[in-house]
Scaffold this active site. Structure first.
Site, PDB file in Angstrom:
ATOM      1  N   SER A  15     -12.939  -3.102  -1.831  1.00 20.50           N
ATOM      2  CA  SER A  15     -13.005  -4.145  -2.866  1.00 20.50           C
ATOM      3  C   SER A  15     -11.739  -5.010  -2.856  1.00 20.50           C
ATOM      4  O   SER A  15     -11.808  -6.207  -3.162  1.00 20.50           O
ATOM      5  CB  SER A  15     -13.259  -3.548  -4.254  1.00 20.50           C
ATOM      6  OG  SER A  15     -12.134  -2.848  -4.729  1.00 20.50           O
ATOM      7  N   ASN A  16     -10.607  -4.436  -2.493  1.00 17.88           N
ATOM      8  CA  ASN A  16      -9.396  -5.267  -2.384  1.00 17.88           C
ATOM      9  C   ASN A  16      -9.497  -6.237  -1.213  1.00 17.88           C
ATOM     10  O   ASN A  16      -9.042  -7.380  -1.301  1.00 17.88           O
ATOM     11  CB  ASN A  16      -8.146  -4.393  -2.254  1.00 17.88           C
ATOM     12  CG  ASN A  16      -7.637  -3.939  -3.605  1.00 17.88           C
ATOM     13  OD1 ASN A  16      -7.110  -4.742  -4.379  1.00 17.88           O
ATOM     14  ND2 ASN A  16      -7.813  -2.661  -3.899  1.00 17.88           N
ATOM     15  N   ASN A 109       1.546  -2.884   0.813  1.00 13.07           N
ATOM     16  CA  ASN A 109       0.530  -1.936   0.355  1.00 13.07           C
ATOM     17  C   ASN A 109       0.278  -2.157  -1.124  1.00 13.07           C
ATOM     18  O   ASN A 109       1.177  -2.584  -1.853  1.00 13.07           O
ATOM     19  CB  ASN A 109       1.034  -0.500   0.572  1.00 13.07           C
ATOM     20  CG  ASN A 109       0.028   0.545   0.118  1.00 13.07           C
ATOM     21  OD1 ASN A 109      -1.171   0.423   0.393  1.00 13.07           O
ATOM     22  ND2 ASN A 109       0.496   1.569  -0.581  1.00 13.07           N
ATOM     23  N   HIS A 111      -0.874  -0.042  -4.531  1.00  5.76           N
ATOM     24  CA  HIS A 111      -0.996   1.332  -5.022  1.00  5.76           C
ATOM     25  C   HIS A 111      -1.492   1.296  -6.466  1.00  5.76           C
ATOM     26  O   HIS A 111      -0.987   0.504  -7.262  1.00  5.76           O
ATOM     27  CB  HIS A 111       0.370   2.028  -4.927  1.00  5.76           C
ATOM     28  CG  HIS A 111       0.304   3.474  -5.286  1.00  5.76           C
ATOM     29  ND1 HIS A 111      -0.148   4.438  -4.408  1.00  5.76           N
ATOM     30  CD2 HIS A 111       0.577   4.122  -6.446  1.00  5.76           C
ATOM     31  CE1 HIS A 111      -0.120   5.622  -5.002  1.00  5.76           C
ATOM     32  NE2 HIS A 111       0.315   5.451  -6.243  1.00  5.76           N
ATOM     33  N   ASP A 152       4.649   5.194   0.143  1.00  5.68           N
ATOM     34  CA  ASP A 152       4.833   4.619  -1.199  1.00  5.68           C
ATOM     35  C   ASP A 152       6.295   4.419  -1.596  1.00  5.68           C
ATOM     36  O   ASP A 152       6.630   4.483  -2.782  1.00  5.68           O
ATOM     37  CB  ASP A 152       4.150   5.521  -2.261  1.00  5.68           C
ATOM     38  CG  ASP A 152       2.657   5.662  -2.035  1.00  5.68           C
ATOM     39  OD1 ASP A 152       2.058   4.749  -1.439  1.00  5.68           O
ATOM     40  OD2 ASP A 152       2.099   6.689  -2.447  1.00  5.68           O
ATOM     41  N   GLU A 181      -5.730  -5.025  -9.695  1.00  4.36           N
ATOM     42  CA  GLU A 181      -5.415  -5.068  -8.257  1.00  4.36           C
ATOM     43  C   GLU A 181      -5.960  -6.350  -7.632  1.00  4.36           C
ATOM     44  O   GLU A 181      -5.280  -7.024  -6.855  1.00  4.36           O
ATOM     45  CB  GLU A 181      -6.024  -3.863  -7.531  1.00  4.36           C
ATOM     46  CG  GLU A 181      -5.413  -2.536  -7.926  1.00  4.36           C
ATOM     47  CD  GLU A 181      -5.952  -1.379  -7.080  1.00  4.36           C
ATOM     48  OE1 GLU A 181      -6.093  -1.524  -5.862  1.00  4.36           O
ATOM     49  OE2 GLU A 181      -6.222  -0.300  -7.656  1.00  4.36           O
TER      50      GLU A 181
END
Ligand code: GAR
Length: 207
Positions: A15-16, A109, A111, A152, A181
């Site tokens: 979905s991102n 990234n 998160h 991360d 997001e």
């Protein structure tokens, strides 16, 4: 400004990735997606890419006899695509250090929590939301950060808060976090496209 030439890495539904494509379509993001790479041949993101005419490649360490062969295939696909910037969009594997070294300061990234809380090995997808709820947090959020060799841990580029509501399950919380997001990631990528990202003393700033 030239469009950002993106390689997107995704392991799942994507979905991102779809939000990045929508932002490009809507002219909120000056970029092209030159390749979508997944470690999982069943990833929905690969379907989305194919439907959109974006080059879609499965590159999984499981498909190679050696780690070196895997890494050289990954770098070959990236080089062939012409992508100059990598966006991890729900990519559940560690990016090999060789690839990180090839794209210094050019891998990001997203998160689904406020790092450095609820990050690190094993903290991905629903595990993050379950841990946030178990802890009784009243606020969680989204972090976009630069990628280095550790999970991360790279410099934080942007964060946005999301409330944890009474009665939330991992699913309801994940849905609320995902909405944030989908707006934040294209905004941060656009900052790169416009050359507005600065790093000073290991701290990242968007101007
Ligand atoms: C997203 O919530 C993303 O932040 C998370 O996985 C989900 C992927 O959803 N990423 C991580 O947990 C990475 N540590 P998507 O496939 O629908 O974009």
């Amino acid at each position: 400004m030239k469009p950002l030439r993106l390689g997107v890495f995704a392991s799942g539904r994507g979905s991102n990735f779809a939000a990045i494509l929508a932002a490009i379509d809507g002219r909120r993001l000056n970029a092209s997606v030159d390749v979508l790479i997944s470690n999982d041949p069943a990833a929905g993101a690969l379907e989305t890419a194919r439907a959109r005419g974006v080059r879609a490649e499965t590159v999984s360490s499981a498909g190679f006899d050696s780690r070196d062969a895997f890494v050289s295939r990954l770098t070959e696909v990236l080089r062939e695509s012409g992508a100059g910037f990598i966006a991890l969009a729900g990519y559940m594997k560690r990016v090999p250090p060789e690839v990180v070294a090839l794209y210094p300061g050019r891998i990001v990234n997203i998160h689904p929590a406020l790092l450095p809380a609820f990050g690190g090995k094993g903290m991905y997808g629903r595990h993050v939301h379950e841990a946030v709820i178990r802890q009784g947090c009243k606020v969680t959020g989204v972090t976009v950060h630069l990628v280095d060799e550790q999970y991360d841990r790279g410099p934080i580029l942007a964060q946005r808060c999301v409330p944890v509501l009474p009665g939330d399950t991992a699913e309801t919380l994940a849905g609320r976090v995902l909405e944030t997001e989908h707006s934040l990631y294209p905004e941060v990528l656009q900052a790169f496209a416009e050359g507005r990202v600065r790093i000073r003393g290991g701290i990242a700033f968007i101007e």
